[in-house]
Scaffold this motif. Structure first.
Motif: not given
Length: 697
Positions: A438-445, A623-631
């Motif tokens: 989860l941390a990898a997704r939220v912080f884009e790491r 990627a933009p959809l996924l980044a928005a969803a993970n945020r």
């Protein structure tokens, strides 16, 4: 390595054991046995009662009792003459620990470690307690006096002892199945809100956390409060969680130099911890701080997550990629010695102006706040206040403090480090995989997802053969059949890892583990899960995995994994047992939410009907959809991804069917209850929709 290097000299049987905790007792004059056939047969053959001692390598009071009693030749003689002495590592045999902790509970005590229980040769308990001092004090009998008294009772009043043991056996049977006679019910969204509000009433309004001293982080219950806030429970729920997370992050329970959290605080304000660091605590807190970042981004949440991940990488990761179990509270025989500071040590390590800044920042004083004039570091005066006092830009003060922390960390690295328990436990690895994913997704790491994947690959490669999951791996050997918590935790971690990597092998392994767990642990008659594999021969009473304590019950994590599998595969069959189990446990959950926090999380996800989002398009396009969803904070939604034109894995055929890009644009298909809404192609629209479901905050 052992926390307390044993003296040289002859070793007992424990010297041959892989467990670091058992090896810590290898030089005791006690004639210790590990739990097993030899010890149990010897008790029956000699007609002697069993003295069962349960602990773990990072346990401070276990070390105290070992030094006071087990290293004493006089006490050892009483133990050896009157008893068959068995030492158990509770991290290797959580089922035995769970069962015999019940003895202490039935005696009206709180339980804990070291656990000291006396059994008949046929494993029925007749007396128990936790730590016993060498002579009468703390309202407890001295251990030698207790040994003599129980030996006399066994020799001269055995019929009374046997009667007592039968009563304990009956009591343990009732404890083991407590709550399973309640009528099934249906949990509602209103129930979840009520659970969270009930917890919020127990939050310390000043320091956060539940109740007074000692104070434990309790991450799963804080997480459930956020779920209740999401369902409209009101701002006090979020505020109580955030106050707790902030005070912990600034307190001594958090390692201000090296990152990572200690086990718990002995006071109500998170200042002085018991200094052991457990993998399962840091795994759950990593996940919770990542969730907090989704709810409301803050630099403090990011700092804690980044430093905790780095701590785990630096101190708790095996060369093969999996994660170690624990670090000790003690070094050089003293609790906390590695972590605490005196003013002169800081002044010697830093230039005068910087040292003065740090002494005020961490409130390091000659009297100290711990033993012998030492200080546990806490953020007492934040950077902004220091900047105001000195008329400096806050950024400059923050840079000074960061440089000082690094310098102090470098000095601290030269100290004798606390002992580390290098067991690799499959279930605890599952919890850390979940947190890192989860941390990898939220912080884009993405490197954090790779860290989690390395651990998963190790466990799946060395500890799982498709039919049997091992509990522990050490010295090149997988040992002990896995328990419910191992299957549940690892399955949950792997569903989370799939959502961070979209590598289907992790989802396939999660499904195989969940299916095997049902075969091994599900009791259809009681609609509940056994703790140990069905037919375990050395348990006098079968135990059920019901309560979520310091770490979640395997029944709770398995239920979470099953709900996510339903969302990610589109297979309704994965919801059959979660619906039965949550229904069975509904009354207990509503009456005692604090004891079922993680089950509340799984039940909350179940309420949303196996909610999921399938992303369709190339990796670059989604990627933009996924980044928005993970945020955004949408904890009940599971995410899958399909790249058009690639072969669909059989496991995902149902959920990927017909889900294609829309008009040449990547699309997100949001589904609940196996019914999908119209696909979304705009990232912000998707984020708004995820936050709005099921009704927002």
């Amino acid at each position: 390595m052992a926390a307390h290097p044993p003296p040289s000299g002859p070793t007992n049987r424990l010297g041959q054991e892989p467990s670091p905790y058992l090896r810590q007792h290898a030089h005791n004059p006690v004639d210790w046995f590990p739990w097993g056939e030899e010890a149990l047969a010897r008790a029956k053959a000699e007609g002697k009662p069993i003295l069962l001692s349960v602990g773990y390598s990072a346990c401070h009071w276990c070390h105290v009792m070992a030094h006071e009693s087990f290293e004493s030749p006089e006490t050892a003689r009483l133990m050896n003459d009157g008893f068959i002495n068995i030492k158990v590592d509770r991290e290797e045999r959580p089922d035995l620990d769970q069962l015999y902790q019940g003895v202490v509970q039935l005696m009206g005590q709180g339980g804990g470690w070291p656990l000291t229980v006396f059994l008949t040769p046929d494993l029925k308990p007749f007396y128990g307690g936790t730590y016993f001092p060498p002579e009468d004090r703390y309202g407890r009998p001295g251990f030698p006096r207790l040994l003599a008294s129980l030996h006399d009772a066994w020799v001269n009043k055995q019929s009374e002892v046997q009667h007592q043991s039968r009563l304990f056996e009956e009591g343990l049977g009732e404890l083991a199945a407590y709550g399973l006679d309640a009528a099934p019910g249906a949990l509602s969204a209103e129930d979840v809100v009520a659970l969270g509000r009930g917890m919020a009433q127990q939050v310390d309004p000043v320091h956060g956390g539940f109740g007074g001293a000692p104070k434990f982080p309790n991450p799963m219950n804080l997480s459930l409060m956020l779920r209740a806030w999401r369902r409209g429970g009101g701002a006090p729920l979020k505020d109580g969680v955030f106050r707790t997370l902030e005070r912990m992050a600034l307190g001594g329970i958090y390692d201000q130099l090296g990152g990572g959290f200690h086990r718990y605080s002995v006071d109500e304000r998170w200042l002085v911890p018991h200094f052991e660091k457990m993998l399962y605590d840091n795994a759950q807190l990593l996940h919770l701080y990542a969730e907090a970042q989704q709810v409301e981004p803050r630099p403090l949440w990011r700092k804690v997550v980044e430093e905790t991940v780095e701590y785990v990488r630096r101190e708790m990761t095996d060369a093969g990629g999996a994660f170690y179990a624990a670090q000790d509270a003690d070094s050089e025989g003293e609790e906390g010695k590695f972590f605490v500071w005196r003013p002169e040590e800081i002044q010697a390590a830093l230039p005068p102006a910087r040292a003065e800044l740090v002494l005020r920042h961490f409130r390091v004083t000659p009297p100290g706040n711990f033993e012998h004039g030492t200080t546990v570091l806490e953020v007492a005066v934040p950077a902004a206040e220091l900047a105001r006092e000195r008329g400096l830009p806050v950024e400059e003060v923050a840079r000074e403090l960061a440089a000082a922390r690094q310098a102090l960390f470098t000095v601290r690295e030269q100290r004798v480090k606390p002992g580390r328990d290098d067991k690799l436990l499959s279930g605890w690895n599952g919890l850390m995989i979940r947190g890192l994913a989860l941390a990898a997704r939220v912080f884009e790491r993405p490197e954090w997802a790779r860290q989690a994947a390395a651990a998963a690959d190790f466990v799946l490669g060395r500890m799982w053969d498709g039919a049997r999951l091992a509990r522990s791996y050490q010295e090149g050997q997988a040992r002990i059949d896995g328990f419910l918590e191992d299957y549940g935790n690892l399955a949950s971690g792997l569903t989370a890892l799939y959502q961070a990597t979209f590598e289907v092998k992790y989802l396939e392994a999660a499904e195989a583990l969940a299916r095997r767990a049902v075969e091994l642990f599900w009791d259809a008659e009681k609609a509940a899960y056994l703790t140990a594999p069905r037919g375990q021969k050395d348990l006098v009473v079968a135990t059920y995995g019901l309560f979520d304590n310091a770490f979640p019950s395997g029944a709770s994590t398995l239920t979470e994994a099953q709900v996510e599998l339903a969302a990610l595969t589109g297979e309704k069959r994965h919801l059959e047992l979660p619906e039965k189990y949550v229904g069975r446990m509904r009354e207990g959950l509503v009456k005692n939410a604090m004891g079922y926090g993680y089950l509340g999380l799984a039940a909350d996800s179940l309420l949303d009907g196996a909610a999921g989002v399938t992303f369709s398009g190339t990796r670059e396009a989604v990627a933009p959809l996924l980044a928005a969803a993970n945020r955004v904070y949408s904890p009940t939604f599971a995410f899958g991804w399909r790249e058009p034109g690639t072969a669909v894995p059989p496991l995902l055929k149902e959920v990927f069917e017909g889900r294609e890009p829309v008009g040449g644009r990547a699309a997100a298909y949001l589904c609940r209850g196996f019914v999908c809404e119209r696909p979304l192609t705009d990232a912000e629209a998707l984020a708004r929709r995820l936050v709005a479901a099921p009704g927002g905050a």
